[in-house]
Design a protein around this motif. Structure first.
Motif, mmCIF file in Angstrom:
data_model
loop_
_atom_site.group_PDB
_atom_site.id
_atom_site.type_symbol
_atom_site.label_atom_id
_atom_site.label_comp_id
_atom_site.label_asym_id
_atom_site.label_seq_id
_atom_site.Cartn_x
_atom_site.Cartn_y
_atom_site.Cartn_z
ATOM 1 N N VAL A 267 0.786 -1.149 -0.394
ATOM 2 C CA VAL A 267 0.234 0.337 0.362
ATOM 3 C C VAL A 267 0.828 1.277 0.109
ATOM 4 N N ALA A 268 1.227 1.800 -1.089
ATOM 5 C CA ALA A 268 1.104 3.028 -1.221
ATOM 6 C C ALA A 268 0.655 4.560 -0.784
ATOM 7 N N ASP A 269 1.344 5.108 0.260
ATOM 8 C CA ASP A 269 0.667 6.833 1.123
ATOM 9 C C ASP A 269 1.118 7.515 -0.668
ATOM 10 N N VAL A 270 0.281 7.399 -1.651
ATOM 11 C CA VAL A 270 0.582 8.667 -2.543
ATOM 12 C C VAL A 270 1.067 10.417 -2.891
ATOM 13 N N THR A 271 -0.012 10.840 -1.812
ATOM 14 C CA THR A 271 0.597 12.248 -1.352
ATOM 15 C C THR A 271 1.049 12.877 -0.881
ATOM 16 N N GLY A 272 1.618 11.280 0.331
ATOM 17 C CA GLY A 272 2.275 11.544 2.106
ATOM 18 C C GLY A 272 1.366 12.276 2.610
ATOM 19 N N ASP A 273 0.744 11.973 2.775
ATOM 20 C CA ASP A 273 -0.826 12.515 4.431
ATOM 21 C C ASP A 273 -1.756 11.589 3.824
ATOM 22 N N ALA A 274 -1.811 11.072 3.279
ATOM 23 C CA ALA A 274 -2.499 9.585 3.957
ATOM 24 C C ALA A 274 -3.962 9.744 3.176
ATOM 25 N N LYS A 275 -4.291 10.676 2.129
ATOM 26 C CA LYS A 275 -5.817 10.825 1.473
ATOM 27 C C LYS A 275 -5.622 10.613 0.579
ATOM 28 N N VAL A 276 -4.611 9.711 0.373
ATOM 29 C CA VAL A 276 -4.471 8.930 -1.428
ATOM 30 C C VAL A 276 -3.773 7.849 -1.171
ATOM 31 N N LEU A 277 -4.494 6.547 -1.243
ATOM 32 C CA LEU A 277 -3.567 5.581 -1.426
ATOM 33 C C LEU A 277 -4.062 4.314 -1.793
ATOM 34 N N LYS A 278 -3.160 3.627 -2.220
ATOM 35 C CA LYS A 278 -2.980 2.714 -3.202
ATOM 36 C C LYS A 278 -2.601 1.358 -3.321
ATOM 37 N N ALA A 307 -2.760 9.203 -8.521
ATOM 38 C CA ALA A 307 -2.451 7.318 -7.917
ATOM 39 C C ALA A 307 -1.892 6.838 -9.800
ATOM 40 N N ALA A 308 -1.971 7.616 -10.521
ATOM 41 C CA ALA A 308 -2.369 6.814 -12.113
ATOM 42 C C ALA A 308 -0.481 6.950 -11.866
ATOM 43 N N ALA A 309 -0.047 8.510 -11.821
ATOM 44 C CA ALA A 309 1.019 8.375 -12.319
ATOM 45 C C ALA A 309 2.522 7.660 -11.610
ATOM 46 N N THR A 310 1.763 7.491 -10.746
ATOM 47 C CA THR A 310 3.088 5.777 -10.022
ATOM 48 C C THR A 310 2.606 4.594 -10.125
ATOM 49 N N MET A 311 1.579 4.673 -11.368
ATOM 50 C CA MET A 311 1.431 3.214 -11.607
ATOM 51 C C MET A 311 2.529 2.199 -12.701
ATOM 52 N N LYS A 312 2.863 1.768 -13.009
ATOM 53 C CA LYS A 312 3.070 0.283 -14.019
ATOM 54 C C LYS A 312 2.758 -0.158 -15.163
ATOM 55 N N LYS A 313 2.982 -0.304 -15.826
ATOM 56 C CA LYS A 313 1.950 -0.961 -17.531
ATOM 57 C C LYS A 313 2.015 -2.294 -16.953
ATOM 58 N N GLY A 314 0.276 -2.810 -16.667
ATOM 59 C CA GLY A 314 -0.174 -3.818 -16.245
ATOM 60 C C GLY A 314 -0.260 -3.509 -14.573
ATOM 61 N N GLU A 315 -0.254 -2.995 -13.860
ATOM 62 C CA GLU A 315 -0.373 -3.286 -13.038
ATOM 63 C C GLU A 315 -2.372 -3.117 -12.403
ATOM 64 N N LEU A 316 -2.539 -3.593 -11.012
ATOM 65 C CA LEU A 316 -3.936 -3.692 -11.275
ATOM 66 C C LEU A 316 -3.906 -3.745 -9.988
ATOM 67 N N CYS A 317 -4.937 -2.607 -9.579
ATOM 68 C CA CYS A 317 -5.049 -1.671 -8.611
ATOM 69 C C CYS A 317 -6.104 -1.227 -7.637
ATOM 70 N N ILE A 318 -5.738 -1.023 -5.949
ATOM 71 C CA ILE A 318 -7.151 -0.193 -5.343
ATOM 72 C C ILE A 318 -6.960 0.723 -5.021
ATOM 73 N N VAL A 319 -7.405 2.156 -5.295
ATOM 74 C CA VAL A 319 -7.614 3.690 -4.784
ATOM 75 C C VAL A 319 -8.130 3.548 -4.112
ATOM 76 N N THR A 320 -7.548 4.467 -2.614
ATOM 77 C CA THR A 320 -9.121 4.783 -1.314
ATOM 78 C C THR A 320 -8.180 6.250 -1.583
ATOM 79 N N ILE A 321 -9.488 6.983 -1.915
ATOM 80 C CA ILE A 321 -9.453 8.678 -2.224
ATOM 81 C C ILE A 321 -10.408 8.811 -1.130
ATOM 82 N N ASN A 322 -9.601 10.482 -0.618
ATOM 83 C CA ASN A 322 -10.358 11.408 0.361
ATOM 84 C C ASN A 322 -11.086 12.412 -0.220
#
Length: 573
Positions: A267-278, A307-322
């Protein structure tokens, strides 16, 4: 003189640390060949390779090794052998359980290796049945070993790795793990156990006891381990009540936990404030990600874009957005549902493909100018849609393409300068919308450094100064803007807004100074009154003294007139 094993082994380790500095021949010597013998440390320990082992990994001090060994004197006299006992010998490296110096030889062996070690008399002492001052030899076969890790470096959680995991990635605090475990007491009583298929939970949510989470963060996928957990990292004096059909855990119980990390989802903290988790469900290909600015098929909410800016080709994820990075505090109608105000939203996203943009240093000047113009136009569209944060990113990217660090030709300079100034001004407008007033001031100042007469820069910087209550600086910018363009309606409008703010500020300042001076006047009045009272008291006291002196006939001994005595009394410290 008798020397205990730990002390002797410690002395040997100290000698090794002093004598075997990095870069010595011993450290850089090539691997032994079968049949070759070599001195392997400065204490005189020799090793002869008999059978080559497998792989390249070797055990370390603290690990539990399982070996077969045969101990002999130089004349061939046998004094100890594991092959004549019930089976291989298992022991912990670092305590000299067979002989003081043999552990230093075993840590050079690979799994399955067979070697002959020759130990001088000071290293061979401690071996069973060896005459004093004897040189001894040990033929050792390293069958296997278990890596032992002191996780907290205080003996509180000792991890024995029973099966190594795959790859090197370890779960972090945000990750979701799938584990199996069984927890037992010293007497073998099972006090907790997961279902056979395992149990899934997030690491930072906590689970069972503190030791479990600390250990999991040191494990890799597929790893199996046994944890020996002291009460400090288990349930301490309090213990644990019976639960789910398992018995209670007594006070100060030491736990043995067989633990397996089946898998985990990073699980990645995309924005650094735990408000967008991938949360990654399926890893993508390679290492390249769809970074900021890669082409996308539609305009999306900021959190999904980030979140999309951190993804690789073929990656599948669930994004939780504040909501802050989602649809905000308003109700939004979408194709499938209505999103209520202030909703946290979840997206399942698969990155099918993306077009990677060139970096500025990979472009020629024409490409840089074209890319900057394109990014600026994208920013304009986003700005008009009220997506100020994303627009700001586009303007910043546009300015990067035509940074002052790059060299442009004389025929390009005019266009580049105009484009750069336009990006800075538009970025400043975004900052004003986002309440980043210092950012707006900085950007407008950059414009004014190259175009001191730029009315838009003066106007926007004045707006920012008003918000930061630097009203004097705002007034200067407005006056300068009106000198350049006296009929500018926007500047006149902001000047009109400034005047009541100045009046209110002046009133506050006046009130503040009035209170300060009133307080100072009050303090002076109090001091003056106190001095007056002291003066009257001194005069009355002096009159009493003089009257008494006259009664006693001692007035002739007075050293000063009455009025001088009173004055001295008033002016003394």
């Amino acid at each position: 003189m008798a020397v205990d094993k730990d002390t002797q082994l410690s002395n040997i380790e100290d000698e090794d640390e002093l004598d075997e500095e990095p870069g010595e021949v011993i450290e850089s010597a090539p691997p032994l060949k079968v049949g070759e013998e070599r001195e392997i440390n400065s204490s005189g320990l020799k090793k002869k390779l008999i059978v080559l082992g497998h792989g390249w990994e070797t055990p370390d001090f603290g690990d539990e090794v399982t070996v077969h060994y045969l101990g002999t004197l130089l004349d061939g006299t046998k004094f100890d052998s594991s092959r004549e006992t019930e089976g291989p010998f298992t022991f912990k490296l670092g305590h000299g359980q067979i002989a003081y110096g043999l552990d230093h030889g075993i840590i050079t062996m690979t799994k399955g290796e067979l070697a002959l070690f020759t130990l001088p008399s000071d290293l061979g002492c401690g071996a069973t049945g060896v005459p004093p001052n004897s040189v001894v030899q040990f033929e050792v076969e390293l069958i296997s070993w278990i890596t032992v890790v002191d996780i907290c470096k205080d003996g509180g959680i000792i991890k024995k790795i029973l099966k190594k995991g795959e790859r090197d990635e370890q779960p972090g605090d945000l990750d979701e793990v799938m584990v199996k475990y069984e927890v037992g007491l010293a007497d073998g009583t099972i006090v907790a156990k997961t279902p056979d298929e395992g149990m899934e939970f997030y690491v930072n949510d906590g689970h069972f006891c503190p030791a479990l989470l600390k250990a999991l963060k040191t494990m890799t996928r597929g790893e199996k381990a046994n944890l020996m957990v002291q009460p400090l990292y288990a349930f301490g004096e309090q213990g644990k009540d019976a639960e789910d059909g398992f018995p209670a855990i007594p006070s100060n119980a030491v736990l043995s936990i067989d633990l397996e990390l089946l898998s985990f989802k990073p699980v990645a903290d995309v924005t650094g404030d735990a408000k967008v988790l991938k949360k990654i469900l399926k890893e993508g290909e390679g290492t390249i990600t769809a970074n900021e600015g890669a082409a996308v098929t539609e305009q999306v909410i900021p959190g999904l874009d980030r979140a999309a800016a951190t993804m690789k080709k073929g990656e599948l994820c669930i994004v939780t957005i504040n909501p802050e990075y989602g649809f905000g505090s308003v109700e939004v109608k979408r194709d499938l549902a209505v999103v209520p105000p202030s909703s946290t939203v979840f997206y399942e996203v698969e990155m099918l493909d993306f077009i990677k943009e060139k970096a500025p240093w990979e472009m020629n000047n024409t490409e840089k100018i074209e890319a900057a113009g394109k990014k600026k136009e994208e920013g304009n569209i986003l700005f008009k849609s009220g997506k100020y944060q994303r627009a700001a990113k586009r303007y910043e990217k546009a300015a990067d393409y035509i940074s002052e660090d790059f060299t442009f030709g004389d025929d390009e300079q005019k266009l580049v300068k105009a484009l750069r100034v336009s990006c800075w001004l538009n970025h400043a407008a975004c900052c004003l919308k986002l309440n980043d007033f210092q950012g707006a001031i900085k950007l407008c100042s950059k414009v004014l450094d190259v175009e001191f007469h730029n009315v838009k820069a003066l106007y926007r910087r004045a707006q920012a100064y008003m918000e930061t209550e630097d009203l004097y600086l705002a007034e200067l910018d407005i006056k300068k803007a009106l000198e350049i363009d006296p009929e500018n309606r926007d500047v006149k409008k902001v000047q009109k807004t400034l005047k009541p703010l100045q009046a209110e500020s002046n009133k506050r300042d006046a009130k503040l100074y009035t209170n300060i001076f009133a307080h100072m006047w009050k303090d002076d009045t109090v001091v003056a009154k106190r001095l007056k009272v002291e003066r009257v008291e001194d005069e009355e006291r002096n009159e009493e003294v003089m009257a008494k002196d006259m009664e006693d006939g001692a007035v002739g001994f007075s050293s000063a007139p009455a009025n001088e005595i009173a004055m001295d009394s008033c002016t003394s410290p």
